[in-house]
Design a protein around this motif. Structure first.
Motif, short mmCIF file in Angstrom:
data_model
loop_
_atom_site.label_atom_id
_atom_site.label_comp_id
_atom_site.label_asym_id
_atom_site.label_seq_id
_atom_site.Cartn_x
_atom_site.Cartn_y
_atom_site.Cartn_z
N TYR A 29 -2.72 6.27 115.70
CA TYR A 29 -4.21 5.93 116.24
C TYR A 29 -4.92 5.09 115.29
O TYR A 29 -5.86 5.83 114.63
CB TYR A 29 -4.80 6.73 117.03
CG TYR A 29 -3.74 7.49 117.99
CD1 TYR A 29 -3.40 8.80 117.90
CD2 TYR A 29 -3.72 6.66 119.17
CE1 TYR A 29 -2.57 9.34 118.89
CE2 TYR A 29 -2.65 7.38 120.28
CZ TYR A 29 -2.29 8.49 119.90
OH TYR A 29 -1.54 9.28 120.83
N THR A 30 -4.59 3.72 114.89
CA THR A 30 -5.45 3.08 113.94
C THR A 30 -6.78 3.33 114.00
O THR A 30 -7.69 2.92 113.09
CB THR A 30 -4.82 1.79 113.45
OG1 THR A 30 -4.70 0.87 114.61
CG2 THR A 30 -3.36 1.72 112.93
N SER A 31 -7.17 3.01 115.35
CA SER A 31 -8.77 2.99 115.59
C SER A 31 -9.23 4.32 116.09
O SER A 31 -10.46 4.59 116.65
CB SER A 31 -8.90 2.37 116.78
OG SER A 31 -8.58 0.72 116.47
N CYS A 33 -10.51 8.25 116.00
CA CYS A 33 -11.70 8.96 115.26
C CYS A 33 -11.13 10.29 114.49
O CYS A 33 -10.24 10.89 115.15
CB CYS A 33 -12.49 9.52 116.50
SG CYS A 33 -14.11 10.12 115.54
N GLY A 52 -14.22 6.43 111.99
CA GLY A 52 -13.28 5.58 112.71
C GLY A 52 -13.63 4.56 113.55
O GLY A 52 -15.10 4.63 114.06
N SER A 53 -12.93 3.46 113.93
CA SER A 53 -13.50 2.61 114.84
C SER A 53 -14.63 1.93 114.48
O SER A 53 -15.62 1.37 114.87
CB SER A 53 -13.84 3.04 116.15
OG SER A 53 -13.12 4.10 116.44
N ASN A 102 -11.56 6.60 120.20
CA ASN A 102 -12.40 6.09 119.05
C ASN A 102 -13.73 7.03 118.80
O ASN A 102 -13.76 7.82 119.65
CB ASN A 102 -12.86 4.55 119.42
CG ASN A 102 -13.76 4.40 120.65
OD1 ASN A 102 -14.55 5.36 120.89
ND2 ASN A 102 -13.48 3.45 121.45
#
Length: 126
Positions: A29-31, A33, A52-53, A102
């Protein structure tokens, strides 16, 4: 399968510094948290810092003393927590956590995080 492994805990005198790291594998999950939490005996779990995000958030108790960072290299995500000016009340087990969500909604609420590490102990003596 997501796996989080913390390192870097230890014992230090008040006023000292420690750096915690958390290596996340299988976390795509690149975005998403990621965060640090802590818990000491008899106390509730406390969210310390989240990243994150495009957002970074700190608990008031650690603001201006702790710095969270995040890096991604060859599919492995690493977050770190640089802890400065440590106080005896920072003594706790510190946990790395990661979420598929996120960081824009209650990132320091443990219920937002799906994945958890085993924890690393931080002890600050006066």
């Amino acid at each position: 399968q997501v796996q989080l492994v913390e390192s870097g805990g230890g014992s230090v005198q008040a006023g000292g510094s420690l750096r915690l790291s958390c290596a996340a594998t299988g976390y795509t999950y690149t975005s998403g948290c990621m965060a640090w939490f802590r818990q000491s005996p008899g106390k509730e779990r406390e969210g310390v810092a989240a990243i994150g995000s495009g957002r970074i958030l700190y608990a008031d108790s650690v603001k201006d003393r702790f710095i969270i960072s995040r890096d991604r290299d060859n599919g492995k995500v690493t977050i770190s927590l640089q802890m400065n000016s440590l106080k005896p009340e920072d003594t706790a087990m510190y946990y790395c956590a990661a979420s598929q969500f996120n960081c824009w909604v209650t990132p320091l609420d443990g219920r937002r995080h799906n994945y958890w590490g085993q924890g690393t102990q931080v002890t600050v003596s006066s």
